[in-house]
Design a protein around this motif. Structure first.
Motif, PDB file in Angstrom:
ATOM      1  N   PHE A   6      18.376  -6.277 -54.072  1.00 45.70           N
ATOM      2  CA  PHE A   6      17.928  -5.568 -52.879  1.00 45.70           C
ATOM      3  C   PHE A   6      16.713  -6.243 -52.258  1.00 45.70           C
ATOM      4  O   PHE A   6      16.617  -6.358 -51.039  1.00 45.70           O
ATOM      5  N   GLY A   7      15.755  -6.665 -53.064  1.00 50.20           N
ATOM      6  CA  GLY A   7      14.503  -7.172 -52.510  1.00 50.20           C
ATOM      7  C   GLY A   7      13.605  -6.026 -52.100  1.00 50.20           C
ATOM      8  O   GLY A   7      14.031  -4.909 -51.862  1.00 50.20           O
ATOM      9  N   ARG A   8      12.325  -6.273 -52.008  1.00 46.54           N
ATOM     10  CA  ARG A   8      11.376  -5.212 -51.716  1.00 46.54           C
ATOM     11  C   ARG A   8      11.599  -4.578 -50.345  1.00 46.54           C
ATOM     12  O   ARG A   8      11.463  -3.388 -50.173  1.00 46.54           O
ATOM     13  N   SER A   9      11.939  -5.364 -49.353  1.00 46.83           N
ATOM     14  CA  SER A   9      12.054  -4.835 -47.993  1.00 46.83           C
ATOM     15  C   SER A   9      13.232  -3.883 -47.832  1.00 46.83           C
ATOM     16  O   SER A   9      13.303  -3.144 -46.868  1.00 46.83           O
ATOM     17  N   ALA A  10      14.185  -3.898 -48.772  1.00 45.40           N
ATOM     18  CA  ALA A  10      15.397  -3.084 -48.621  1.00 45.40           C
ATOM     19  C   ALA A  10      15.320  -1.755 -49.357  1.00 45.40           C
ATOM     20  O   ALA A  10      16.249  -0.982 -49.319  1.00 45.40           O
ATOM     21  N   ARG A  11      14.213  -1.447 -50.017  1.00 44.57           N
ATOM     22  CA  ARG A  11      14.204  -0.308 -50.923  1.00 44.57           C
ATOM     23  C   ARG A  11      14.028   1.039 -50.229  1.00 44.57           C
ATOM     24  O   ARG A  11      14.507   2.037 -50.728  1.00 44.57           O
ATOM     25  N   ALA A  12      13.330   1.088 -49.119  1.00 40.30           N
ATOM     26  CA  ALA A  12      12.909   2.374 -48.579  1.00 40.30           C
ATOM     27  C   ALA A  12      14.070   3.128 -47.937  1.00 40.30           C
ATOM     28  O   ALA A  12      14.774   2.606 -47.089  1.00 40.30           O
ATOM     29  N   VAL A  13      14.275   4.377 -48.380  1.00 35.99           N
ATOM     30  CA  VAL A  13      15.152   5.325 -47.699  1.00 35.99           C
ATOM     31  C   VAL A  13      14.293   6.544 -47.430  1.00 35.99           C
ATOM     32  O   VAL A  13      13.731   7.137 -48.351  1.00 35.99           O
ATOM     33  N   ASP A  14      14.177   6.933 -46.174  1.00 31.86           N
ATOM     34  CA  ASP A  14      13.253   7.989 -45.781  1.00 31.86           C
ATOM     35  C   ASP A  14      13.856   9.360 -46.060  1.00 31.86           C
ATOM     36  O   ASP A  14      14.846   9.756 -45.448  1.00 31.86           O
ATOM     37  N   TYR A  15      13.257  10.099 -47.005  1.00 32.49           N
ATOM     38  CA  TYR A  15      13.682  11.462 -47.292  1.00 32.49           C
ATOM     39  C   TYR A  15      12.681  12.483 -46.768  1.00 32.49           C
ATOM     40  O   TYR A  15      12.633  13.613 -47.244  1.00 32.49           O
ATOM     41  N   ALA A  16      11.884  12.098 -45.826  1.00 31.49           N
ATOM     42  CA  ALA A  16      10.995  12.978 -45.050  1.00 31.49           C
ATOM     43  C   ALA A  16       9.817  13.517 -45.843  1.00 31.49           C
ATOM     44  O   ALA A  16       8.692  13.465 -45.396  1.00 31.49           O
ATOM     45  N   GLY A  17      10.039  14.030 -47.021  1.00 35.35           N
ATOM     46  CA  GLY A  17       8.924  14.580 -47.787  1.00 35.35           C
ATOM     47  C   GLY A  17       9.307  14.809 -49.227  1.00 35.35           C
ATOM     48  O   GLY A  17      10.473  15.022 -49.561  1.00 35.35           O
ATOM     49  N   GLU A  18       8.344  14.777 -50.102  1.00 30.62           N
ATOM     50  CA  GLU A  18       8.619  14.941 -51.520  1.00 30.62           C
ATOM     51  C   GLU A  18       9.132  16.340 -51.849  1.00 30.62           C
ATOM     52  O   GLU A  18       9.803  16.540 -52.846  1.00 30.62           O
ATOM     53  N   ASP A  19       8.815  17.319 -51.002  1.00 34.90           N
ATOM     54  CA  ASP A  19       9.225  18.693 -51.290  1.00 34.90           C
ATOM     55  C   ASP A  19      10.576  19.051 -50.686  1.00 34.90           C
ATOM     56  O   ASP A  19      11.020  20.188 -50.779  1.00 34.90           O
ATOM     57  N   GLU A  20      11.210  18.078 -50.017  1.00 26.95           N
ATOM     58  CA  GLU A  20      12.488  18.363 -49.375  1.00 26.95           C
ATOM     59  C   GLU A  20      13.535  18.757 -50.421  1.00 26.95           C
ATOM     60  O   GLU A  20      13.625  18.174 -51.500  1.00 26.95           O
ATOM     61  N   ASP A  21      14.334  19.767 -50.086  1.00 26.29           N
ATOM     62  CA  ASP A  21      15.341  20.293 -50.996  1.00 26.29           C
ATOM     63  C   ASP A  21      16.628  19.492 -50.835  1.00 26.29           C
ATOM     64  O   ASP A  21      17.328  19.624 -49.839  1.00 26.29           O
ATOM     65  N   LEU A  22      16.940  18.649 -51.822  1.00 26.60           N
ATOM     66  CA  LEU A  22      18.142  17.831 -51.782  1.00 26.60           C
ATOM     67  C   LEU A  22      19.158  18.359 -52.795  1.00 26.60           C
ATOM     68  O   LEU A  22      18.786  18.955 -53.808  1.00 26.60           O
ATOM     69  N   PRO A  23      20.460  18.120 -52.555  1.00 25.63           N
ATOM     70  CA  PRO A  23      21.459  18.589 -53.516  1.00 25.63           C
ATOM     71  C   PRO A  23      21.214  18.106 -54.938  1.00 25.63           C
ATOM     72  O   PRO A  23      21.459  18.835 -55.895  1.00 25.63           O
ATOM     73  N   CYS A  24      20.726  16.879 -55.083  1.00 23.20           N
ATOM     74  CA  CYS A  24      20.509  16.364 -56.433  1.00 23.20           C
ATOM     75  C   CYS A  24      19.414  17.140 -57.159  1.00 23.20           C
ATOM     76  O   CYS A  24      19.403  17.212 -58.399  1.00 23.20           O
ATOM     77  N   ASP A  25      18.489  17.746 -56.418  1.00 24.00           N
ATOM     78  CA  ASP A  25      17.417  18.512 -57.046  1.00 24.00           C
ATOM     79  C   ASP A  25      17.934  19.804 -57.674  1.00 24.00           C
ATOM     80  O   ASP A  25      17.266  20.402 -58.520  1.00 24.00           O
ATOM     81  N   LYS A  26      19.118  20.255 -57.253  1.00 24.15           N
ATOM     82  CA  LYS A  26      19.713  21.475 -57.792  1.00 24.15           C
ATOM     83  C   LYS A  26      20.732  21.166 -58.884  1.00 24.15           C
ATOM     84  O   LYS A  26      21.528  22.020 -59.256  1.00 24.15           O
ATOM     85  N   LEU A  27      20.698  19.952 -59.385  1.00 26.45           N
ATOM     86  CA  LEU A  27      21.729  19.506 -60.310  1.00 26.45           C
ATOM     87  C   LEU A  27      21.891  20.442 -61.501  1.00 26.45           C
ATOM     88  O   LEU A  27      22.998  20.804 -61.884  1.00 26.45           O
ATOM     89  N   LEU A  28      20.792  20.863 -62.094  1.00 23.82           N
ATOM     90  CA  LEU A  28      20.880  21.702 -63.284  1.00 23.82           C
ATOM     91  C   LEU A  28      21.412  23.092 -62.955  1.00 23.82           C
ATOM     92  O   LEU A  28      21.916  23.794 -63.824  1.00 23.82           O
ATOM     93  N   VAL A  29      21.301  23.481 -61.687  1.00 25.28           N
ATOM     94  CA  VAL A  29      21.784  24.800 -61.282  1.00 25.28           C
ATOM     95  C   VAL A  29      23.271  24.760 -60.964  1.00 25.28           C
ATOM     96  O   VAL A  29      24.044  25.613 -61.391  1.00 25.28           O
ATOM     97  N   CYS A  30      23.702  23.722 -60.238  1.00 32.52           N
ATOM     98  CA  CYS A  30      25.073  23.728 -59.737  1.00 32.52           C
ATOM     99  C   CYS A  30      26.035  22.940 -60.622  1.00 32.52           C
ATOM    100  O   CYS A  30      27.245  23.014 -60.438  1.00 32.52           O
TER     101      CYS A  30
END
Length: 382
Positions: A6-30
């Motif tokens: 990937f190289g360093r310049s290709a790593r960033a994907v903007d998820y807006a904020g650390e507190d954003e609720d993503l499906p993967c964050d609910k993994l243990l629930v769902c």
């Protein structure tokens, strides 16, 4: 292995904020575990490092090494060069933007984007399987197997939001870093991957990823307002690697996606994605017994090889004859062909797979249209 590319310049994907609720964050629930069935879970070798095939479940699997690779390259017949007529026959059709924007209610809609890349629309959701939009399936774009025609479209041209991206395994013709990053940045899709592969995505800055073992399943709520989907991670007979030192360090898989309602208003649609696999009839039959009937399956028909290399390819790639058997084992109502006609990976003639598929379908008594071959870029509702 693999993140280095990937190289360093290709790593960033903007998820807006650390507190954003993503499906993967609910993994243990769902996340839910399927009840015990005859479908095997994955297994690791004695050292606990690499995944292996249990010979009781996969009697036709075979471990190949460097000596086998050298023998293959020394004994395989020359790869035929596609003729101008062959290339014209493979030429992509223009993707119907209107059809993709307006899939018929109550149907599965499938667009084949080449090789194993399938755009599926199901119950108000849009999914992409094994996306590769790059010119070559390779760690770099200056060498390696090159497309025989341009992709029907690029990620930037997709007329709908991609809710989910499903990956079968980490080979370069199924897990393409540029395509993954394009989808993650543009749509912030949820990625579903086999066991052990989430770290590769997180190393690339793709945080919204869920990994599952064979027989595990997860139900996710549609981010675009469609119906919930259930994703089942299922076995395949293959292997993984992105370099010389990581063979089988991550799992390979097939997938079943369930959601929506069929025309009778009762049974949910079921889509099976075979990814890449050798023929493992007993495992396919167990999947069919547990989950069938399956509404639509995407089954590989190419890269089985010339007769001089079939000994090497048979454990990991399905022939057209075996693809029809797989269709029947799975109790699939309809199937579409994938994994052919895009990259010349083996030495069979490039247009041979669909011809052999038609012959096998007739021999095995399939109805007309039961196992379809789509043009690159073609959309069809089922």
């Amino acid at each position: 292995m693999g993140n280095w590319w990937f190289g360093r310049s290709a790593r960033a994907v903007d998820y807006a904020g650390e507190d954003e609720d993503l499906p993967c964050d609910k993994l243990l629930v769902c996340r839910r575990f399927a009840e015990p069935t005859g479908i095997p879970k994955s297994k690791k070798g004695i050292d606990g490092r690499a995944f292996v095939h249990d010979p009781e479940d996969f009697p036709r699997a075979r471990v190949t090494g460097f000596k086998d690779f050298i023998r293959w390259r020394r004994t395989v017949a020359p790869t035929p060069t596609p003729s101008p007529d062959d290339l014209r026959a493979l030429q992509s059709v223009t993707v119907s933007t209107d059809a993709v924007k307006n899939p018929p209610t109550g149907s599965l809609q499938c667009t084949w984007l080449g090789h194993s890349t399938v755009l599926l629309q199901l119950a108000g959701n849009t999914l992409v399987f094994d996306p590769i939009f790059s010119d070559r399936c390779s760690p770099v774009q200056w060498i390696g197997p090159k497309r025989l025609q341009r992709p029907p479209l690029q990620v930037r041209d997709l007329p709908v939001t991609v809710d989910y991206v499903v990956i079968s395994h980490n080979h370069y013709d199924h897990l393409d870093s540029a395509s993954v990053l394009d989808l993650a940045r543009r749509f912030r899709s949820t990625f579903l991957v086999p066991l052990g592969l989430a770290s590769w995505f997180r190393g690339a800055g793709v945080r919204n990823v869920i990994e599952l073992d064979w027989t595990e399943q997860v139900e996710l709520r549609s981010p675009s307002g469609g119906a919930n989907l259930v994703f089942h991670c299922l076995p395949a007979q293959h292997f993984s690697s992105r370099g010389a030192l990581d063979r089988n360090a991550t799992l390979w898989a097939s997938w079943l996606v369930v959601g929506g309602e069929s025309e009778n208003g009762r049974s949910p649609h079921k889509f099976y994605f075979g990814g890449d696999s050798g023929y493992c009839g007993e495992v396919f039959k167990r999947i069919g017994e547990e989950h069938g009937p399956i509404s639509l399956s995407a089954i590989a028909i190419g890269a089985y090889g010339h007769p001089s290399e079939r000994w090497f390819m048979e454990p990991v790639h399905i022939s057209p004859e075996e693809a029809v058997r797989c269709h029947r084992d799975l109790r699939s109502e309809r199937s579409v062909a994938i994994h052919w006609g895009t990259f010349q990976l083996t030495a069979e003639p490039i247009l041979e797979p669909p011809k052999l598929l038609a012959e096998a379908a007739a021999r095995q008594g399939l109805k007309e249209g039961e196992f379809s071959v789509l043009r690159h870029g073609e959309t069809r509702a089922f």
